[in-house]
Enzyme design. Structure first.
Site, mmCIF file in Angstrom:
data_model
loop_
_atom_site.group_PDB
_atom_site.id
_atom_site.type_symbol
_atom_site.label_atom_id
_atom_site.label_comp_id
_atom_site.label_asym_id
_atom_site.label_seq_id
_atom_site.Cartn_x
_atom_site.Cartn_y
_atom_site.Cartn_z
ATOM 1 N N THR A 27 39.053 33.382 92.128
ATOM 2 C CA THR A 27 38.320 34.533 91.587
ATOM 3 C C THR A 27 38.592 35.328 89.376
ATOM 4 O O THR A 27 37.868 35.020 88.819
ATOM 5 C CB THR A 27 37.381 35.309 92.207
ATOM 6 N N HIS A 30 38.747 32.161 87.762
ATOM 7 C CA HIS A 30 36.924 31.818 87.020
ATOM 8 C C HIS A 30 36.669 33.067 86.191
ATOM 9 O O HIS A 30 35.928 32.442 85.201
ATOM 10 C CB HIS A 30 36.383 31.631 88.178
#
Ligand code: NAD
Length: 328
Positions: A27, A30
């Protein structure tokens, strides 16, 4: 990276942590890549990061669970504690969930504020760098324990950091044979080092034929989907034995096409995994770690200084790593 003030004000239920180690999650990558999801979700400026270990330096006036000097990590999904799900023992699917480092400032910093409700007191003998990766280990533990793997054949699709943790957890809980399917050689190798019995590379061979041969043409009892890749998921659907179990942790960047009738006629159970159960999963992972049934040194491939964060993110992007930990 820039200088920011140490958080001054603490709410009554908050704790100030001196962060010691922080590990990089997909995450975080990202957010770093600033993909569409990050652009829609993250309100800048904000400090990222959510997987950590550290020391309590100050506590809000209502905090009772920890005190100054305690060695802690944290669940990163912050539940409201008041909604229907929280009040029925399901804090991990709180209706008002906030995520550390996603919806509020995170822990890629020397100091971070964390609410008491998510804190986890670490065993003092657990090395600090290892304590920072318990959160993703919890993903693996929740996935494996959502079905019964003991004495059963397991297919793990995807050997990223969490997939590789899943190999160790499944092995510790008595699964076998453990078959890992992965397309990157570095990660196939890592899966082998972490105890996979068989490796398949769908990019280079007929993965389904190989899995069927390994399982005496019956199929695998359990599929643990850890890749977020559609063809990997469909391989699992095809290879699972009638009456089998599929747990899905991998997150897909688009809708997947699924032969639902095949699943129905095979009478399979499909289970979606989000986060970790609070705090059942943490007690389980802690027991596995403290009794040395899991060796995180085989999963953590890089521990690097905070200043070299870029190297860590580049490694994650390339996929030539297991878990990458930053020493803050
Ligand atoms: P990762 O992206 O590092 O690992 C995924 C792996 O799958 C990679 O090594 C990739 O090479 C492999 N892969 C890609 N295509 C494949 C294919 N066709 N067959 C086999 N393997 C293939 O991710 P990670 O950090 O290990 O996390 C695993 C997954 O879980 C990710 O999709 C992540 O987004 C998701 N995730 C979900 C939750 C949750 O709460 N549900 C929490 C954390 C992570």
């Amino acid at each position: 990276m820039k200088e920011v003030p140490v958080p001054e004000e603490l709410k009554d239920d908050e704790v100030l942590i001196k962060v010691k180690y922080a590990s990089i999650c997909g995450t975080d990558l990202h957010i770093y890549q600033w993909n569409e999801w990050a652009q829609n979700r993250i309100k800048t400026p904000q400090i990222g990061g959510h997987e950590f270990s550290g020391e309590v330096v100050r506590v809000g006036k209502n905090v009772k669970l920890v005190k100054e000097g305690d060695f802690v990590s944290a669940e990163t999904h912050i539940p409201c504690t008041r909604c229907k799900m929280c009040r029925t023992g399901n804090m991990h699917i709180c209706l008002n969930m906030e995520i550390l480092g996603v919806d509020r400032d995170g822990i890629f910093a020397e100091y971070a504020k964390v609410p008491e409700v998510v804190l986890w007191k670490n065993d003092p003998t657990l090395p600090e760098y290892m304590a920072s990766v318990q959160e993703p280990l919890g993903n693996a533990v929740f996935t494996v324990t959502s079905g019964d793997v003991s004495g059963k054949s397991v297919l793990i699709t995807g050997a990223g950091p969490i997939g590789v943790m899943t190999v160790q957890v499944a092995k510790a809980l008595g699964a076998g044979p453990i078959i890992v399917s992965e397309v990157k050689d570095f990660r196939l190798d890592l899966a082998k080092k972490n105890g996979a019995d068989y490796l398949v590379n769908p990019a280079k061979e007929d993965a389904y034929a190989k899995i069927m041969e390994i399982t005496h043409h019956e199929g695998v009892d359990c599929v643990l989907e850890m890749s977020g890749n559609e063809s990997a998921f469909n391989l699992g659907m095809k290879a699972v034995i009638p009456g089998g179990h599929i747990s899905i942790l991998g997150l897909f960047d688009k809708n997947v096409s699924l032969d639902i009738n095949a699943g129905i006629f095979k009478n399979i159970t499909m289970y979606g995994i989000t986060g970790r159960k609070m705090f059942e999963t943490w007690y389980k992972l802690s027991s596995l770690l403290n009794t040395k049934k899991i060796d995180l040194d085989k999963i953590i491939t890089d521990v690097i200084p905070f200043e070299d964060w870029q190297i860590g993110f580049d490694k994650m992007e390339e996929g030539k790593c297991g878990k990458v930990v930053l020493k803050i």
